[in-house]
Design an enzyme around this catalytic site. Structure first.
Site, PDB file in Angstrom:
ATOM      1  CE  LYS A   9      -2.985   8.609   9.236  1.00  0.00           C
ATOM      2  NZ  LYS A   9      -3.331   7.866   8.023  1.00  0.00           N
ATOM      3  CE  LYS A  26      -1.775   8.845  -0.908  1.00  0.00           C
ATOM      4  NZ  LYS A  26      -1.244  10.214  -0.906  1.00  0.00           N
ATOM      5  CG  ASP A  65      -3.419  -6.677   9.078  1.00  0.00           C
ATOM      6  OD1 ASP A  65      -3.344  -6.502   7.853  1.00  0.00           O
ATOM      7  OD2 ASP A  65      -4.456  -7.100   9.631  1.00  0.00           O
ATOM      8  CG  ASN A  97      -1.786   1.163   1.381  1.00  0.00           C
ATOM      9  OD1 ASN A  97      -1.448   2.251   0.932  1.00  0.00           O
ATOM     10  ND2 ASN A  97      -2.929   0.979   2.015  1.00  0.00           N
ATOM     11  CG  ASP A 124      -6.522   8.917   7.191  1.00  0.00           C
ATOM     12  OD1 ASP A 124      -6.730   8.205   8.183  1.00  0.00           O
ATOM     13  OD2 ASP A 124      -5.403   9.040   6.662  1.00  0.00           O
ATOM     14  CG  PHE A 151      -4.229   5.582   3.476  1.00  0.00           C
ATOM     15  CD1 PHE A 151      -3.269   6.074   4.337  1.00  0.00           C
ATOM     16  CD2 PHE A 151      -4.662   4.276   3.645  1.00  0.00           C
ATOM     17  CE1 PHE A 151      -2.741   5.280   5.346  1.00  0.00           C
ATOM     18  CE2 PHE A 151      -4.142   3.458   4.652  1.00  0.00           C
ATOM     19  CZ  PHE A 151      -3.182   3.969   5.514  1.00  0.00           C
ATOM     20  N   GLY A 152      -7.604   5.787   2.960  1.00  0.00           N
ATOM     21  CA  GLY A 152      -8.581   4.929   3.635  1.00  0.00           C
ATOM     22  C   GLY A 152      -9.697   5.709   4.308  1.00  0.00           C
ATOM     23  CG  HIS A 202      -3.471   3.607  13.679  1.00  0.00           C
ATOM     24  ND1 HIS A 202      -3.671   4.859  13.132  1.00  0.00           N
ATOM     25  CD2 HIS A 202      -3.654   2.726  12.664  1.00  0.00           C
ATOM     26  CE1 HIS A 202      -3.964   4.726  11.854  1.00  0.00           C
ATOM     27  NE2 HIS A 202      -3.960   3.450  11.546  1.00  0.00           N
TER      28      HIS A 202
END
Ligand code: ITT
Length: 198
Positions: A173, A11, A69, A9, A153, A150-151, A178
């Site tokens: 960020k 990003k 993950d 991925n 966000d 991304f995702g 996390h």
């Protein structure tokens, strides 16, 4: 010391390199330098999948691998999408469709608490592996805002802020994410690895 970052991925990779790319003595390799196949994420938990990605890629490449993950856990949805975050709305890993599905499921729901969770795994060719977790608490916005990250966000408002993660500057960020929290816990191990002391 060469270490492969085991994500495809772009990003996520960008964030990992920003967060942990500065460890003296480590030369980071990515899927661009060293193409690797997608690892099938068959685990039931983020821990299992992080372990699976790191150990499979060690077997394929014979390099030390740092993999991760991550997922979004929404309280009102019993922790979903969780381990299925990337493919929440189907196999295509389509961020826009995932966000639309999440908003639809939360229509009229008052409790919008959620957390991002990341589990990072460092695996070595000699079979040793270390895992570390990072969490970011927050809530799901009523509509997407912002164009960064991304995702999920654009839908995630971190606790103590009114902006979504997609409205923050990348460094903002990174300070709270996390991913940052999980990777920082592995920093001392990576530093020892670089010095040949692990
Ligand atoms: P790799 O397995 O190759 O690392 P991936 O995108 O499939 O890439 P995951 O299986 O860990 O990675 O899925 C993580 C999904 O969780 C990701 O696709 C997003 O939908 C969501 N996610 C994780 N961290 C996020 C973040 O910082 N911001 C927004 N969404 C995030």
């Amino acid at each position: 010391m060469k270490v492969l970052i085991g994500t495809r991925n772009p990003k996520k990779l960008e964030e990992c390199l920003r967060i942990i790319g500065d460890i003296p003595g480590i030369e980071w390799l990515t899927f661009r330098d060293h193409p690797f196949p997608e690892v099938e994420e068959t685990g039931m938990t983020l821990e299992e999948n992080a372990r699976l990605k790191a150990t499979s890629l060690v077997s394929v490449t014979k390099l030390p691998v740092l993999a991760e993950d991550s997922g979004l856990e929404v309280v009102a949805l019993g922790g979903a999408p969780g381990v299925r975050s990337a493919r929440f709305a189907g196999a295509g890993k389509d961020y826009r469709r995932n966000n639309e599905k999440l908003l639809k499921l939360l229509a009229g729901v008052e409790d919008r608490r959620a957390r991002f969770r990341a589990v990072a795994a460092l695996a070595l060719p000699d079979g040793r592996i270390w895992l570390a977790e990072g969490v970011l608490e927050g809530e799901i916005a009523l509509a997407p805002r912002g164009s960064g990250g991304f995702g999920y966000d654009p839908l995630f408002i971190p606790l103590g802020d009114s902006r979504t993660l997609a409205e923050l500057a990348p460094e903002e960020k990174d300070r709270i994410s996390h991913r940052r929290r999980a990777l920082e816990r592995l920093r001392p191990l990576l530093a020892s690895l670089a010095r040949g002391q692990l």
